[in-house]
Design an enzyme around this catalytic site. Structure first.
Site, PDB file in Angstrom:
ATOM      1  N   ASP A 113       4.562   1.207  12.054  1.00 23.79           N
ATOM      2  CA  ASP A 113       3.383   0.240  11.699  1.00 23.79           C
ATOM      3  C   ASP A 113       3.404  -1.135  12.165  1.00 23.79           C
ATOM      4  O   ASP A 113       2.191  -1.743  12.165  1.00 23.79           O
ATOM      5  CB  ASP A 113       3.181   0.320  10.149  1.00 23.79           C
ATOM      6  CG  ASP A 113       2.931   1.695   9.581  1.00 23.79           C
ATOM      7  OD1 ASP A 113       2.515   2.410  10.239  1.00 23.79           O
ATOM      8  OD2 ASP A 113       3.074   2.027   8.388  1.00 23.79           O
ATOM      9  N   ARG A 161       0.358  14.937  12.666  1.00 25.66           N
ATOM     10  CA  ARG A 161       0.680  14.836  11.325  1.00 25.66           C
ATOM     11  C   ARG A 161       0.646  15.940  10.389  1.00 25.66           C
ATOM     12  O   ARG A 161      -0.005  16.035   9.480  1.00 25.66           O
ATOM     13  CB  ARG A 161       0.031  13.698  10.770  1.00 25.66           C
ATOM     14  CG  ARG A 161       0.132  12.230  11.420  1.00 25.66           C
ATOM     15  CD  ARG A 161      -0.456  11.136  10.957  1.00 25.66           C
ATOM     16  NE  ARG A 161       0.066  10.605   9.681  1.00 25.66           N
ATOM     17  CZ  ARG A 161      -0.156   9.395   9.195  1.00 25.66           C
ATOM     18  NH1 ARG A 161      -1.251   8.935   9.544  1.00 25.66           N
ATOM     19  NH2 ARG A 161       0.721   8.767   8.466  1.00 25.66           N
ATOM     20  N   CYS A 211      -5.375  13.579  12.898  1.00 25.32           N
ATOM     21  CA  CYS A 211      -5.813  12.190  12.615  1.00 25.32           C
ATOM     22  C   CYS A 211      -5.606  11.289  14.132  1.00 25.32           C
ATOM     23  O   CYS A 211      -4.893  11.859  14.856  1.00 25.32           O
ATOM     24  CB  CYS A 211      -5.204  11.420  11.450  1.00 25.32           C
ATOM     25  SG  CYS A 211      -3.529  10.901  11.939  1.00 25.32           S
ATOM     26  N   ARG A 221      -8.408  -0.474   4.663  1.00 24.03           N
ATOM     27  CA  ARG A 221      -7.614   0.522   4.090  1.00 24.03           C
ATOM     28  C   ARG A 221      -6.303  -0.085   3.744  1.00 24.03           C
ATOM     29  O   ARG A 221      -5.842   0.504   2.652  1.00 24.03           O
ATOM     30  CB  ARG A 221      -7.503   1.834   4.982  1.00 24.03           C
ATOM     31  CG  ARG A 221      -8.810   2.769   5.090  1.00 24.03           C
ATOM     32  CD  ARG A 221      -8.376   3.963   5.983  1.00 24.03           C
ATOM     33  NE  ARG A 221      -7.038   4.288   5.665  1.00 24.03           N
ATOM     34  CZ  ARG A 221      -6.292   4.636   6.530  1.00 24.03           C
ATOM     35  NH1 ARG A 221      -6.485   4.518   7.785  1.00 24.03           N
ATOM     36  NH2 ARG A 221      -4.860   4.915   6.189  1.00 24.03           N
ATOM     37  N   LYS A 249       0.953  -1.336  -0.008  1.00 22.39           N
ATOM     38  CA  LYS A 249       0.144  -0.062  -0.113  1.00 22.39           C
ATOM     39  C   LYS A 249       0.885   1.431  -0.170  1.00 22.39           C
ATOM     40  O   LYS A 249       0.632   1.960  -0.789  1.00 22.39           O
ATOM     41  CB  LYS A 249      -0.977   0.009   1.331  1.00 22.39           C
ATOM     42  CG  LYS A 249      -1.517   1.301   1.333  1.00 22.39           C
ATOM     43  CD  LYS A 249      -2.336   1.237   2.719  1.00 22.39           C
ATOM     44  CE  LYS A 249      -1.718   1.608   4.041  1.00 22.39           C
ATOM     45  NZ  LYS A 249      -1.680   3.255   4.036  1.00 22.39           N
ATOM     46  N   ASN A 250       1.990   1.231   1.092  1.00 21.56           N
ATOM     47  CA  ASN A 250       2.459   2.578   0.982  1.00 21.56           C
ATOM     48  C   ASN A 250       3.530   2.753  -0.205  1.00 21.56           C
ATOM     49  O   ASN A 250       4.230   3.882  -0.256  1.00 21.56           O
ATOM     50  CB  ASN A 250       3.349   2.358   2.184  1.00 21.56           C
ATOM     51  CG  ASN A 250       2.688   2.649   3.515  1.00 21.56           C
ATOM     52  OD1 ASN A 250       1.185   2.802   3.387  1.00 21.56           O
ATOM     53  ND2 ASN A 250       2.946   2.494   4.723  1.00 21.56           N
TER      54      ASN A 250
HETATM   55  C1  UD1 Z   1       4.048   7.165   6.187  1.00 22.94           C
HETATM   56  C2  UD1 Z   1       3.557   5.735   6.019  1.00 22.94           C
HETATM   57  C3  UD1 Z   1       3.019   5.280   7.295  1.00 22.94           C
HETATM   58  C4  UD1 Z   1       3.928   5.345   8.307  1.00 22.94           C
HETATM   59  C5  UD1 Z   1       4.865   6.514   8.357  1.00 22.94           C
HETATM   60  C6  UD1 Z   1       6.051   6.510   9.079  1.00 22.94           C
HETATM   61  C7  UD1 Z   1       2.322   6.013   3.730  1.00 22.94           C
HETATM   62  C8  UD1 Z   1       1.284   6.255   2.936  1.00 22.94           C
HETATM   63  N1  UD1 Z   1       2.249   6.276   4.883  1.00 22.94           N
HETATM   64  O1  UD1 Z   1       3.231   8.121   6.573  1.00 22.94           O
HETATM   65  O2  UD1 Z   1       2.259   4.229   7.197  1.00 22.94           O
HETATM   66  O3  UD1 Z   1       3.405   4.886   9.577  1.00 22.94           O
HETATM   67  O4  UD1 Z   1       5.188   6.863   7.095  1.00 22.94           O
HETATM   68  O5  UD1 Z   1       6.781   5.270   8.823  1.00 22.94           O
HETATM   69  O6  UD1 Z   1       3.348   5.981   3.292  1.00 22.94           O
HETATM   70  N2  UD1 Z   1       6.072  15.041  10.270  1.00 22.94           N
HETATM   71  C9  UD1 Z   1       6.224  16.358  10.568  1.00 22.94           C
HETATM   72  N3  UD1 Z   1       5.983  17.141   9.243  1.00 22.94           N
HETATM   73  C10 UD1 Z   1       6.067  16.745   8.141  1.00 22.94           C
HETATM   74  C11 UD1 Z   1       5.728  15.328   7.920  1.00 22.94           C
HETATM   75  C12 UD1 Z   1       5.963  14.644   8.990  1.00 22.94           C
HETATM   76  O7  UD1 Z   1       6.411  16.783  11.690  1.00 22.94           O
HETATM   77  O8  UD1 Z   1       5.853  17.674   7.607  1.00 22.94           O
HETATM   78  C13 UD1 Z   1       6.177  14.085  11.201  1.00 22.94           C
HETATM   79  C14 UD1 Z   1       4.839  13.328  11.474  1.00 22.94           C
HETATM   80  O9  UD1 Z   1       3.920  13.923  12.420  1.00 22.94           O
HETATM   81  C15 UD1 Z   1       5.254  12.280  12.241  1.00 22.94           C
HETATM   82  C16 UD1 Z   1       6.710  11.829  11.587  1.00 22.94           C
HETATM   83  O10 UD1 Z   1       7.004  13.116  11.098  1.00 22.94           O
HETATM   84  O11 UD1 Z   1       5.404  12.408  13.485  1.00 22.94           O
HETATM   85  C17 UD1 Z   1       6.770  10.854  10.410  1.00 22.94           C
HETATM   86  O12 UD1 Z   1       5.646  10.823   9.319  1.00 22.94           O
HETATM   87  P1  UD1 Z   1       6.069  10.715   7.955  1.00 22.94           P
HETATM   88  O13 UD1 Z   1       7.232   9.814   7.966  1.00 22.94           O
HETATM   89  O14 UD1 Z   1       5.874  11.920   7.017  1.00 22.94           O
HETATM   90  O15 UD1 Z   1       4.916   9.806   7.547  1.00 22.94           O
HETATM   91  P2  UD1 Z   1       3.756   9.661   6.631  1.00 22.94           P
HETATM   92  O16 UD1 Z   1       4.475   9.905   5.254  1.00 22.94           O
HETATM   93  O17 UD1 Z   1       2.510  10.348   7.007  1.00 22.94           O
END
Ligand code: UD1
Length: 417
Positions: free
Chosen positions: A301, A120, A115, A394, A22-23
Protein backbone atom coordinates in the site's frame (compact mmCIF):
# COMPACT_ATOMS: atom_id res chain seq x y z
CA UNK A 1 -16.19 11.23 -7.90
CA UNK A 2 -13.68 13.92 -6.85
CA UNK A 3 -11.09 16.15 -8.47
CA UNK A 4 -8.09 17.79 -6.89
CA UNK A 5 -6.04 20.78 -7.99
CA UNK A 6 -2.48 20.55 -6.69
CA UNK A 7 0.28 23.19 -7.03
CA UNK A 8 4.00 23.10 -6.34
CA UNK A 9 4.18 23.59 -2.59
CA UNK A 10 6.64 24.97 -0.05
CA UNK A 11 8.20 22.58 2.50
CA UNK A 12 5.37 21.15 4.63
CA UNK A 13 5.45 22.25 8.26
CA UNK A 14 3.19 21.45 11.20
CA UNK A 15 1.11 18.64 12.54
CA UNK A 16 -1.15 16.10 10.84
CA UNK A 17 -3.55 14.06 13.00
CA UNK A 18 -3.57 10.45 11.79
CA UNK A 19 -7.02 8.83 11.61
CA UNK A 20 -7.89 5.36 12.84
CA UNK A 21 -6.91 2.65 10.39
CA UNK A 22 -9.29 1.79 7.54
CA UNK A 23 -7.84 -1.70 7.28
CA UNK A 24 -8.33 -2.26 11.02
CA UNK A 25 -11.82 -0.75 11.21
CA UNK A 26 -13.36 -2.74 8.32
CA UNK A 27 -12.70 -6.22 9.82
CA UNK A 28 -13.62 -4.94 13.28
CA UNK A 29 -17.00 -3.77 11.93
CA UNK A 30 -17.52 -7.27 10.49
CA UNK A 31 -16.48 -8.75 13.85
CA UNK A 32 -19.42 -6.91 15.43
CA UNK A 33 -21.67 -9.42 13.63
CA UNK A 34 -20.38 -12.11 16.00
CA UNK A 35 -22.53 -10.85 18.88
CA UNK A 36 -26.10 -9.62 19.35
CA UNK A 37 -24.89 -7.05 21.89
CA UNK A 38 -23.74 -3.45 21.30
CA UNK A 39 -20.28 -2.97 19.81
CA UNK A 40 -18.96 0.57 20.00
CA UNK A 41 -16.15 1.62 17.66
CA UNK A 42 -14.48 4.84 18.78
CA UNK A 43 -13.33 7.49 16.30
CA UNK A 44 -14.15 5.61 13.10
CA UNK A 45 -12.50 7.26 10.07
CA UNK A 46 -14.93 9.20 7.84
CA UNK A 47 -14.36 7.17 4.69
CA UNK A 48 -16.67 5.93 1.94
CA UNK A 49 -15.45 2.34 2.53
CA UNK A 50 -16.72 2.59 6.12
CA UNK A 51 -20.08 3.93 4.89
CA UNK A 52 -20.36 1.19 2.25
CA UNK A 53 -19.64 -1.52 4.81
CA UNK A 54 -22.10 0.05 7.28
CA UNK A 55 -24.78 -0.19 4.59
CA UNK A 56 -23.92 -3.86 3.98
CA UNK A 57 -24.03 -4.61 7.73
CA UNK A 58 -27.43 -2.94 7.86
CA UNK A 59 -28.56 -5.33 5.09
CA UNK A 60 -27.27 -8.18 7.31
CA UNK A 61 -29.70 -7.20 10.07
CA UNK A 62 -27.16 -5.24 12.08
CA UNK A 63 -28.38 -1.87 13.35
CA UNK A 64 -25.78 0.84 12.72
CA UNK A 65 -25.89 4.07 14.71
CA UNK A 66 -23.49 6.89 13.94
CA UNK A 67 -22.70 9.15 16.91
CA UNK A 68 -20.46 12.20 16.62
CA UNK A 69 -17.31 10.22 17.33
CA UNK A 70 -18.40 6.59 17.47
CA UNK A 71 -20.17 3.92 15.51
CA UNK A 72 -22.49 1.63 17.43
CA UNK A 73 -23.32 -1.73 15.89
CA UNK A 74 -25.93 -4.19 17.13
CA UNK A 75 -26.42 -7.39 15.16
CA UNK A 76 -29.51 -8.67 16.97
CA UNK A 77 -31.44 -9.69 13.84
CA UNK A 78 -28.63 -11.25 11.82
CA UNK A 79 -29.45 -12.56 8.34
CA UNK A 80 -27.84 -13.01 4.95
CA UNK A 81 -28.09 -9.88 2.79
CA UNK A 82 -30.49 -9.97 -0.19
CA UNK A 83 -28.90 -7.20 -2.20
CA UNK A 84 -25.46 -7.93 -3.64
CA UNK A 85 -24.55 -4.37 -4.57
CA UNK A 86 -22.51 -3.35 -1.50
CA UNK A 87 -20.60 -6.64 -1.53
CA UNK A 88 -19.56 -5.99 -5.11
CA UNK A 89 -18.47 -2.41 -4.38
CA UNK A 90 -15.79 -3.38 -1.93
CA UNK A 91 -13.44 -6.31 -1.60
CA UNK A 92 -13.42 -6.14 2.21
CA UNK A 93 -17.12 -7.15 2.26
CA UNK A 94 -15.95 -10.74 1.91
CA UNK A 95 -15.16 -10.45 5.63
CA UNK A 96 -18.85 -10.82 6.54
CA UNK A 97 -18.60 -14.44 5.42
CA UNK A 98 -16.88 -15.78 8.56
CA UNK A 99 -19.19 -14.10 11.09
CA UNK A 100 -22.40 -14.94 9.15
CA UNK A 101 -21.39 -18.58 8.83
CA UNK A 102 -20.32 -18.87 12.47
CA UNK A 103 -23.55 -17.43 13.83
CA UNK A 104 -26.16 -18.58 11.30
CA UNK A 105 -24.65 -21.80 9.96
CA UNK A 106 -25.09 -20.33 6.47
CA UNK A 107 -23.49 -17.50 4.51
CA UNK A 108 -23.92 -16.40 0.93
CA UNK A 109 -22.11 -13.67 -0.99
CA UNK A 110 -21.54 -12.92 -4.66
CA UNK A 111 -18.01 -13.79 -5.77
CA UNK A 112 -15.88 -10.64 -5.84
CA UNK A 113 -14.79 -9.89 -9.40
CA UNK A 114 -11.30 -8.87 -10.49
CA UNK A 115 -10.17 -5.40 -9.47
CA UNK A 116 -7.82 -2.73 -10.71
CA UNK A 117 -4.74 -4.02 -8.88
CA UNK A 118 -5.08 -7.70 -9.73
CA UNK A 119 -7.33 -10.72 -9.64
CA UNK A 120 -7.63 -11.05 -5.87
CA UNK A 121 -9.23 -14.50 -5.52
CA UNK A 122 -10.77 -15.75 -2.24
CA UNK A 123 -9.66 -19.39 -2.51
CA UNK A 124 -7.76 -19.25 0.80
CA UNK A 125 -10.84 -17.95 2.65
CA UNK A 126 -12.92 -20.80 1.20
CA UNK A 127 -10.28 -23.46 1.75
CA UNK A 128 -10.10 -22.48 5.43
CA UNK A 129 -13.89 -22.40 5.90
CA UNK A 130 -14.10 -25.81 4.31
CA UNK A 131 -11.44 -27.13 6.74
CA UNK A 132 -13.67 -25.80 9.54
CA UNK A 133 -16.44 -28.04 8.20
CA UNK A 134 -18.37 -25.72 5.87
CA UNK A 135 -19.84 -27.09 2.66
CA UNK A 136 -18.96 -24.72 -0.18
CA UNK A 137 -21.19 -24.45 -3.26
CA UNK A 138 -20.99 -22.08 -6.20
CA UNK A 139 -24.15 -20.94 -7.97
CA UNK A 140 -25.41 -17.96 -9.95
CA UNK A 141 -22.14 -16.04 -9.54
CA UNK A 142 -22.10 -16.42 -5.79
CA UNK A 143 -20.76 -18.75 -3.14
CA UNK A 144 -22.78 -20.36 -0.36
CA UNK A 145 -21.27 -21.88 2.76
CA UNK A 146 -23.26 -24.04 5.13
CA UNK A 147 -22.59 -26.14 8.18
CA UNK A 148 -21.72 -26.13 11.83
CA UNK A 149 -18.07 -25.17 12.38
CA UNK A 150 -15.55 -27.32 14.23
CA UNK A 151 -11.99 -26.38 15.11
CA UNK A 152 -9.30 -27.52 12.64
CA UNK A 153 -5.72 -26.96 11.54
CA UNK A 154 -5.63 -24.62 8.53
CA UNK A 155 -2.53 -23.98 6.43
CA UNK A 156 -2.70 -20.87 4.25
CA UNK A 157 -0.80 -21.14 0.95
CA UNK A 158 0.09 -17.47 1.34
CA UNK A 159 -0.29 -15.29 4.44
CA UNK A 160 -3.42 -13.50 3.18
CA UNK A 161 -4.54 -10.67 5.45
CA UNK A 162 -8.23 -11.04 4.61
CA UNK A 163 -8.26 -14.86 4.85
CA UNK A 164 -6.51 -14.76 8.24
CA UNK A 165 -9.09 -12.24 9.52
CA UNK A 166 -12.09 -14.11 8.12
CA UNK A 167 -10.97 -17.47 9.52
CA UNK A 168 -10.01 -16.01 12.88
CA UNK A 169 -13.53 -14.56 13.20
CA UNK A 170 -15.27 -17.77 12.09
CA UNK A 171 -13.18 -19.87 14.50
CA UNK A 172 -14.10 -17.77 17.57
CA UNK A 173 -17.53 -19.49 17.62
CA UNK A 174 -16.46 -22.90 16.26
CA UNK A 175 -16.49 -25.91 18.54
CA UNK A 176 -12.96 -26.77 19.67
CA UNK A 177 -9.52 -25.44 18.80
CA UNK A 178 -8.44 -23.94 15.47
CA UNK A 179 -4.85 -23.35 14.45
CA UNK A 180 -4.11 -21.08 11.47
CA UNK A 181 -0.61 -21.72 10.11
CA UNK A 182 1.23 -19.34 7.80
CA UNK A 183 -1.11 -16.63 9.08
CA UNK A 184 -0.65 -12.96 8.16
CA UNK A 185 1.15 -10.89 10.82
CA UNK A 186 -0.03 -7.36 9.97
CA UNK A 187 -0.77 -4.95 12.87
CA UNK A 188 -4.44 -4.94 11.78
CA UNK A 189 -4.58 -8.70 12.57
CA UNK A 190 -3.22 -8.02 16.05
CA UNK A 191 -5.81 -5.26 16.54
CA UNK A 192 -8.65 -7.52 15.36
CA UNK A 193 -7.46 -10.26 17.71
CA UNK A 194 -7.38 -7.86 20.67
CA UNK A 195 -10.84 -6.55 19.73
CA UNK A 196 -12.27 -10.09 19.52
CA UNK A 197 -10.62 -10.98 22.84
CA UNK A 198 -12.34 -7.97 24.41
CA UNK A 199 -15.62 -9.63 23.28
CA UNK A 200 -14.68 -12.84 25.09
CA UNK A 201 -12.85 -14.70 22.29
CA UNK A 202 -9.85 -16.87 23.19
CA UNK A 203 -7.06 -16.15 20.75
CA UNK A 204 -3.28 -16.45 21.05
CA UNK A 205 -0.44 -15.88 18.62
CA UNK A 206 -1.82 -12.95 16.58
CA UNK A 207 1.17 -11.13 15.12
CA UNK A 208 3.03 -14.43 14.61
CA UNK A 209 2.56 -16.92 11.80
CA UNK A 210 0.59 -19.37 13.98
CA UNK A 211 -2.68 -18.22 15.51
CA UNK A 212 -4.67 -20.45 17.88
CA UNK A 213 -8.35 -19.90 18.57
CA UNK A 214 -10.32 -21.80 21.18
CA UNK A 215 -13.98 -21.57 20.23
CA UNK A 216 -16.52 -20.23 22.75
CA UNK A 217 -20.32 -20.53 22.67
CA UNK A 218 -21.01 -16.80 22.46
CA UNK A 219 -19.33 -13.39 22.42
CA UNK A 220 -20.43 -10.20 24.15
CA UNK A 221 -20.42 -6.48 23.32
CA UNK A 222 -17.42 -4.21 23.71
CA UNK A 223 -16.04 -0.76 23.08
CA UNK A 224 -12.93 -0.40 20.93
CA UNK A 225 -10.54 2.29 19.70
CA UNK A 226 -8.77 0.94 16.58
CA UNK A 227 -5.07 1.59 15.86
CA UNK A 228 -3.82 4.58 13.89
CA UNK A 229 -3.68 4.20 10.11
CA UNK A 230 -0.11 3.22 9.21
CA UNK A 231 -0.79 3.69 5.49
CA UNK A 232 -2.12 7.23 5.94
CA UNK A 233 0.84 8.03 8.22
CA UNK A 234 3.27 6.54 5.71
CA UNK A 235 1.69 8.52 2.86
CA UNK A 236 2.09 11.78 4.82
CA UNK A 237 5.71 10.88 5.64
CA UNK A 238 6.25 10.49 1.88
CA UNK A 239 4.68 13.93 1.33
CA UNK A 240 7.32 15.40 3.64
CA UNK A 241 10.07 13.46 1.87
CA UNK A 242 8.91 15.10 -1.38
CA UNK A 243 8.65 18.74 -0.28
CA UNK A 244 11.08 18.77 2.63
CA UNK A 245 10.06 20.50 5.84
CA UNK A 246 9.08 19.18 9.22
CA UNK A 247 5.93 17.21 10.07
CA UNK A 248 4.58 15.70 13.25
CA UNK A 249 2.32 12.77 12.35
CA UNK A 250 0.20 12.73 15.47
CA UNK A 251 -0.66 9.25 16.72
CA UNK A 252 1.46 7.43 14.10
CA UNK A 253 3.32 4.40 15.44
CA UNK A 254 6.94 3.80 14.47
CA UNK A 255 6.65 0.11 15.40
CA UNK A 256 4.03 -0.34 12.63
CA UNK A 257 6.11 1.46 10.02
CA UNK A 258 9.64 0.13 10.45
CA UNK A 259 10.19 -0.90 6.82
CA UNK A 260 9.12 2.50 5.48
CA UNK A 261 11.14 4.39 8.08
CA UNK A 262 14.30 2.42 7.18
CA UNK A 263 13.78 3.24 3.51
CA UNK A 264 13.16 6.93 4.20
CA UNK A 265 16.31 7.03 6.36
CA UNK A 266 18.31 5.40 3.56
CA UNK A 267 17.00 8.19 1.32
CA UNK A 268 18.30 10.82 3.75
CA UNK A 269 15.02 11.75 5.49
CA UNK A 270 15.28 12.12 9.27
CA UNK A 271 12.78 10.42 11.53
CA UNK A 272 12.22 10.79 15.24
CA UNK A 273 9.84 8.67 17.28
CA UNK A 274 8.22 10.91 19.91
CA UNK A 275 5.45 10.41 22.46
CA UNK A 276 2.93 12.31 20.35
CA UNK A 277 3.79 10.48 17.15
CA UNK A 278 6.39 10.47 14.40
CA UNK A 279 8.48 13.49 13.44
CA UNK A 280 9.68 13.54 9.85
CA UNK A 281 12.30 16.07 8.69
CA UNK A 282 13.76 16.95 5.31
CA UNK A 283 13.65 15.78 1.74
CA UNK A 284 14.74 12.49 0.13
CA UNK A 285 18.21 12.91 -1.40
CA UNK A 286 19.39 9.41 -2.28
CA UNK A 287 17.72 6.68 -4.38
CA UNK A 288 16.42 3.47 -2.82
CA UNK A 289 15.28 -0.06 -3.62
CA UNK A 290 11.91 -1.40 -2.54
CA UNK A 291 10.56 -4.93 -2.57
CA UNK A 292 6.96 -5.15 -1.36
CA UNK A 293 6.40 -8.06 1.00
CA UNK A 294 4.00 -9.22 3.67
CA UNK A 295 4.44 -7.59 7.09
CA UNK A 296 6.98 -6.79 8.47
CA UNK A 297 8.25 -6.35 4.90
CA UNK A 298 7.57 -3.19 2.92
CA UNK A 299 3.77 -2.70 2.52
CA UNK A 300 2.36 -2.83 -1.00
CA UNK A 301 0.00 0.00 0.00
CA UNK A 302 2.98 2.37 0.32
CA UNK A 303 4.65 1.39 -2.95
CA UNK A 304 2.83 4.08 -4.99
CA UNK A 305 3.52 6.95 -2.52
CA UNK A 306 7.22 5.94 -2.44
CA UNK A 307 7.30 5.93 -6.23
CA UNK A 308 6.13 9.55 -6.13
CA UNK A 309 9.11 10.25 -3.82
CA UNK A 310 11.51 8.47 -6.21
CA UNK A 311 10.41 10.60 -9.18
CA UNK A 312 12.22 13.70 -7.86
CA UNK A 313 15.00 11.96 -5.89
CA UNK A 314 18.37 12.04 -7.72
CA UNK A 315 19.61 8.64 -8.94
CA UNK A 316 17.95 5.35 -9.89
CA UNK A 317 15.36 3.81 -7.58
CA UNK A 318 14.02 0.29 -8.14
CA UNK A 319 10.64 -1.20 -7.14
CA UNK A 320 9.72 -4.89 -7.10
CA UNK A 321 6.00 -5.55 -6.46
CA UNK A 322 5.52 -9.09 -5.17
CA UNK A 323 1.99 -8.91 -3.68
CA UNK A 324 -0.31 -7.72 -6.49
CA UNK A 325 0.28 -8.45 -10.17
CA UNK A 326 -0.99 -5.16 -11.59
CA UNK A 327 -0.05 -2.45 -9.15
CA UNK A 328 2.05 -0.06 -11.27
CA UNK A 329 -0.76 1.78 -13.03
CA UNK A 330 0.30 5.05 -11.38
CA UNK A 331 3.64 4.81 -13.25
CA UNK A 332 2.02 5.83 -16.56
CA UNK A 333 0.24 8.75 -14.86
CA UNK A 334 3.42 9.88 -13.05
CA UNK A 335 5.15 9.83 -16.45
CA UNK A 336 2.64 12.42 -17.67
CA UNK A 337 4.13 14.75 -15.07
CA UNK A 338 7.58 14.16 -16.60
CA UNK A 339 8.75 11.29 -14.38
CA UNK A 340 11.18 8.79 -15.94
CA UNK A 341 9.82 5.34 -15.17
CA UNK A 342 10.27 2.02 -16.97
CA UNK A 343 8.02 -0.87 -16.01
CA UNK A 344 8.79 -4.47 -16.88
CA UNK A 345 6.29 -6.97 -15.38
CA UNK A 346 6.67 -6.63 -11.62
CA UNK A 347 9.69 -4.28 -11.69
CA UNK A 348 9.68 -0.49 -12.05
CA UNK A 349 12.88 1.52 -12.48
CA UNK A 350 12.65 5.23 -11.69
CA UNK A 351 15.32 7.73 -12.76
CA UNK A 352 14.95 10.77 -10.52
CA UNK A 353 14.54 14.01 -12.43
CA UNK A 354 15.07 17.59 -11.22
CA UNK A 355 11.71 18.79 -12.63
CA UNK A 356 8.19 17.54 -12.88
CA UNK A 357 5.55 19.68 -14.57
CA UNK A 358 1.84 19.82 -13.77
CA UNK A 359 -0.62 17.93 -15.99
CA UNK A 360 -4.05 16.28 -15.98
CA UNK A 361 -3.77 12.81 -14.48
CA UNK A 362 -6.19 10.07 -13.44
CA UNK A 363 -6.36 8.13 -10.22
CA UNK A 364 -6.62 4.43 -11.02
CA UNK A 365 -6.87 3.12 -7.46
CA UNK A 366 -6.76 4.34 -3.89
CA UNK A 367 -3.00 4.49 -3.23
CA UNK A 368 -2.25 5.51 -6.83
CA UNK A 369 -4.51 8.53 -6.36
CA UNK A 370 -2.66 9.60 -3.22
CA UNK A 371 0.68 9.17 -5.02
CA UNK A 372 -0.47 11.52 -7.79
CA UNK A 373 -1.47 14.21 -5.28
CA UNK A 374 1.97 13.83 -3.67
CA UNK A 375 3.76 14.16 -7.01
CA UNK A 376 1.70 17.28 -7.74
CA UNK A 377 3.21 18.89 -4.62
CA UNK A 378 6.59 18.99 -6.37
CA UNK A 379 5.48 19.56 -9.98
CA UNK A 380 5.83 23.01 -11.51
CA UNK A 381 2.46 24.69 -12.11
CA UNK A 382 -0.84 22.94 -11.60
CA UNK A 383 -1.67 19.23 -11.52
CA UNK A 384 -5.27 18.11 -11.78
CA UNK A 385 -5.93 14.70 -10.28
CA UNK A 386 -9.17 13.26 -11.66
CA UNK A 387 -10.55 10.69 -9.29
CA UNK A 388 -13.64 9.64 -11.21
CA UNK A 389 -13.97 6.47 -9.16
CA UNK A 390 -13.81 8.33 -5.82
CA UNK A 391 -10.92 6.03 -4.83
CA UNK A 392 -9.10 8.52 -2.61
CA UNK A 393 -12.13 9.13 -0.37
CA UNK A 394 -12.34 5.38 0.18
CA UNK A 395 -9.15 5.41 2.22
CA UNK A 396 -7.95 8.94 3.12
CA UNK A 397 -9.90 11.22 5.45
CA UNK A 398 -9.86 14.75 3.98
CA UNK A 399 -6.44 14.36 2.35
CA UNK A 400 -6.65 17.87 0.86
CA UNK A 401 -7.52 19.40 4.25
CA UNK A 402 -4.75 17.59 6.08
CA UNK A 403 -2.12 18.57 3.50
CA UNK A 404 -3.39 22.18 3.24
CA UNK A 405 -3.18 22.58 7.02
CA UNK A 406 0.62 22.07 6.81
CA UNK A 407 1.14 24.29 3.77
CA UNK A 408 0.38 21.93 0.87
CA UNK A 409 -1.35 23.64 -2.04
CA UNK A 410 -4.13 21.11 -2.59
CA UNK A 411 -7.80 21.83 -3.12
CA UNK A 412 -10.81 19.72 -3.97
CA UNK A 413 -12.46 21.24 -7.02
CA UNK A 414 -15.95 20.66 -8.39
CA UNK A 415 -14.75 19.53 -11.83
CA UNK A 416 -11.51 19.93 -13.79
CA UNK A 417 -10.86 23.47 -15.03
C1 UD1 B 1 -5.43 -6.29 2.58
C2 UD1 B 1 -5.61 -4.80 2.66
C3 UD1 B 1 -4.98 -4.12 1.45
C4 UD1 B 1 -3.53 -4.56 1.29
C5 UD1 B 1 -3.43 -6.08 1.29
C6 UD1 B 1 -1.98 -6.58 1.26
C7 UD1 B 1 -7.69 -4.56 3.86
C8 UD1 B 1 -9.14 -4.14 3.83
N1 UD1 B 1 -7.03 -4.49 2.72
O1 UD1 B 1 -6.15 -6.75 1.44
O2 UD1 B 1 -5.03 -2.71 1.66
O3 UD1 B 1 -3.06 -4.05 0.06
O4 UD1 B 1 -4.05 -6.61 2.48
O5 UD1 B 1 -1.28 -6.10 2.37
O6 UD1 B 1 -7.16 -4.88 4.91
N2 UD1 B 1 -4.81 -14.01 -2.35
C9 UD1 B 1 -5.14 -15.22 -2.96
N3 UD1 B 1 -6.17 -15.94 -2.42
C10 UD1 B 1 -6.88 -15.52 -1.35
C11 UD1 B 1 -6.54 -14.30 -0.73
C12 UD1 B 1 -5.49 -13.57 -1.26
O7 UD1 B 1 -4.53 -15.62 -3.95
O8 UD1 B 1 -7.81 -16.24 -0.93
C13 UD1 B 1 -3.69 -13.20 -2.91
C14 UD1 B 1 -4.21 -11.87 -3.46
O9 UD1 B 1 -4.65 -12.02 -4.79
C15 UD1 B 1 -2.97 -11.01 -3.35
C16 UD1 B 1 -2.29 -11.53 -2.07
O10 UD1 B 1 -2.81 -12.83 -1.85
O11 UD1 B 1 -2.12 -11.22 -4.44
C17 UD1 B 1 -2.53 -10.65 -0.85
O12 UD1 B 1 -3.91 -10.55 -0.58
P1 UD1 B 1 -4.49 -10.33 0.88
O13 UD1 B 1 -3.38 -10.33 1.87
O14 UD1 B 1 -5.63 -11.27 1.09
O15 UD1 B 1 -5.05 -8.85 0.79
P2 UD1 B 1 -6.45 -8.30 1.25
O16 UD1 B 1 -6.83 -8.89 2.56
O17 UD1 B 1 -7.42 -8.39 0.12
Amino acid sequence: MAHYAVRESPPLRGEIPISTSKNAVLPIMCGALLTDEDVRIEKPPKLTDVATLASLLDACGCRVKQESNALILKADALKNPHDDEDVRKMRASVLVLGPLLARLGEARIPLPGGCAIGQRPIDQHLKGMSALGAKVTFDHGGVTLTGRLRGAVIYLDMPSVGATENLMMAATLAEGITRIENAAKEPEIVDLSAFLSSMGARITGAGTSTICIEGVSSLHGTSWLPIADRVEAGTMACACAITGGELLLRGARADHLRSLLFKLSEAGVHIQDTQGGLMVFGRAKQPFEIRTMVYPGFPTDLQAPMMAVACRTPGTSVFLETIFENRFMHAAELSRLGAHIRVENRVAVVEGTPYLTGANVSSTDLRAGAALILAGLCAEGETIVNDEGGHIDRGYVGIEEKLSAVGGLVARIPSPA
